[in-house]
Write a protein that holds these residues in place. Structure first.
Motif, short mmCIF file in Angstrom:
data_model
loop_
_atom_site.label_atom_id
_atom_site.label_comp_id
_atom_site.label_asym_id
_atom_site.label_seq_id
_atom_site.Cartn_x
_atom_site.Cartn_y
_atom_site.Cartn_z
N ASP A 22 70.51 -6.12 34.34
CA ASP A 22 70.31 -4.91 35.14
C ASP A 22 71.63 -4.42 35.71
O ASP A 22 71.93 -3.23 35.68
CB ASP A 22 69.31 -5.20 36.26
CG ASP A 22 69.10 -4.00 37.17
OD1 ASP A 22 68.48 -3.02 36.73
OD2 ASP A 22 69.56 -4.05 38.33
N TRP A 23 72.44 -5.34 36.22
CA TRP A 23 73.75 -4.97 36.76
C TRP A 23 74.64 -4.38 35.66
O TRP A 23 75.32 -3.36 35.89
CB TRP A 23 74.43 -6.18 37.40
CG TRP A 23 75.74 -5.85 38.05
CD1 TRP A 23 75.95 -5.44 39.33
CD2 TRP A 23 77.04 -5.90 37.43
NE1 TRP A 23 77.28 -5.22 39.56
CE2 TRP A 23 77.98 -5.50 38.41
CE3 TRP A 23 77.50 -6.25 36.17
CZ2 TRP A 23 79.34 -5.44 38.15
CZ3 TRP A 23 78.86 -6.18 35.91
CH2 TRP A 23 79.77 -5.77 36.89
N LEU A 24 74.63 -4.99 34.48
CA LEU A 24 75.45 -4.50 33.38
C LEU A 24 75.05 -3.08 32.97
O LEU A 24 75.90 -2.29 32.54
CB LEU A 24 75.33 -5.44 32.17
CG LEU A 24 75.97 -6.82 32.33
CD1 LEU A 24 75.58 -7.72 31.16
CD2 LEU A 24 77.49 -6.73 32.43
N LEU A 25 73.77 -2.75 33.12
CA LEU A 25 73.28 -1.42 32.78
C LEU A 25 73.47 -0.41 33.92
O LEU A 25 73.08 0.75 33.79
CB LEU A 25 71.80 -1.48 32.40
CG LEU A 25 71.49 -2.13 31.04
CD1 LEU A 25 69.98 -2.34 30.89
CD2 LEU A 25 72.03 -1.29 29.88
N GLY A 26 74.03 -0.88 35.03
CA GLY A 26 74.24 0.01 36.16
C GLY A 26 73.06 0.09 37.11
O GLY A 26 73.01 0.99 37.95
N GLY A 27 72.13 -0.86 37.01
CA GLY A 27 70.96 -0.86 37.87
C GLY A 27 71.26 -1.38 39.26
O GLY A 27 72.33 -1.93 39.53
#
Length: 262
Positions: A22-27
């Protein structure tokens, strides 16, 4: 189908793959422990997450366009629009989707995954891919296993190291599917950018997450007994059907769609 989401206990002391992704996707649905893993990864890790997501979108849309109207998505991750059901139900509003993940934070957001069209059905089960029979038992309540089903394993099996029998897990899931079904799988490569693969593996290991990146031939074993469809087992950006080709770019992710034959 819509359903209330029960209260869940989320362990914020340890990173979780779904939240790092999620963090890698900008979440925003991640915690400091997850961010610390992500921040130590090379920039290419964000590219890989984006490529995985784009492959899933293209493959799901293509399968829905060919008439597949049932999907079993394991390792769903935190809802990120468009979700799989939004993609396939735009093409076929009557499509039925079962989501599965083992991270309680995904369960907390499950209502976003359960907003189906009136004609279709979506459902969610909190379960681990390492328990394939549990997943199949639940999925049989919502999907018709006498008709084709698309099994989606996106960026999941490299979190299952060899000692946890990844090939046996996938075989158990695939063997339950009727002819005409499909396996949609993407997997991190150990043999394309070896230095980057080693760095990513080491950083996840520091967070207590063991990875099992694999060579192209090793990824190909997940498709044993299946008919791999064009364009074959390629990198994620190289996979497309019936649409304009994505922009060429380097990738450390293998991807393929294969058919279950009778």
């Amino acid at each position: 189908m819509t359903a209330g989401t029960p209260k869940v206990q989320i362990d914020t002391s340890k990173p979780h793959p779904a939240r790092v992704y999620d963090w890698l996707l900008g979440g925003k649905d991640n915690y400091r422990v997850d961010q610390e893993v992500g921040e130590k990864l090379p920039p290419e890790a964000k590219d890989a997450a984006r490529q995985n997501r784009a492959f899933m979108n293209r493959a799901a849309a293509w399968l829905a366009g060919t008439g597949v109207d049932q999907f079993l998505d394991i390792g769903t991750g935190i809802p990120t629009e468009p979700n799989l059901h939004q993609i396939v139900q735009e093409i076929n509003p009557a499509a039925r989707i079962v989501y599965t993940d083992n991270d309680p934070i995904v369960l907390r957001h499950a209502e976003a995954l359960l907003v189906s069209t009136p004609e279709g059905v979506t459902d969610y089960i909190q379960a681990d891919v390492r328990e394939p029979e549990t997943i199949l038992q639940h999925a049989r309540q919502f999907l018709d296993f006498d008709r084709p089903i698309a099994l989606s394993l996106i960026a999941l099996m490299h979190f299952v190291p060899d000692e946890q029998d990844p090939y046996g897990i996938v075989s158990t899931l695939v063997e339950a599917l009727p002819p005409g079904s499909a396996l949609v799988l993407s997997h991190a490569a150990s043999d394309r950018y070896t230095d980057l693969a080693d760095l990513v593996t080491a950083q996840y290991a520091k967070g207590g997450i063991k990875l099992g990146f694999r060579t192209r031939d090793e990824v190909g074993r997940f498709f044993d007994g299946l008919e791999i469809l064009d364009p074959g087992l390629v990198t994620a950006p190289e996979w497309f059907q019936g649409a304009a080709a994505p922009e060429p770019e380097g990738s450390g992710i293998y991807a393929a769609v294969a058919r279950v034959v009778g």
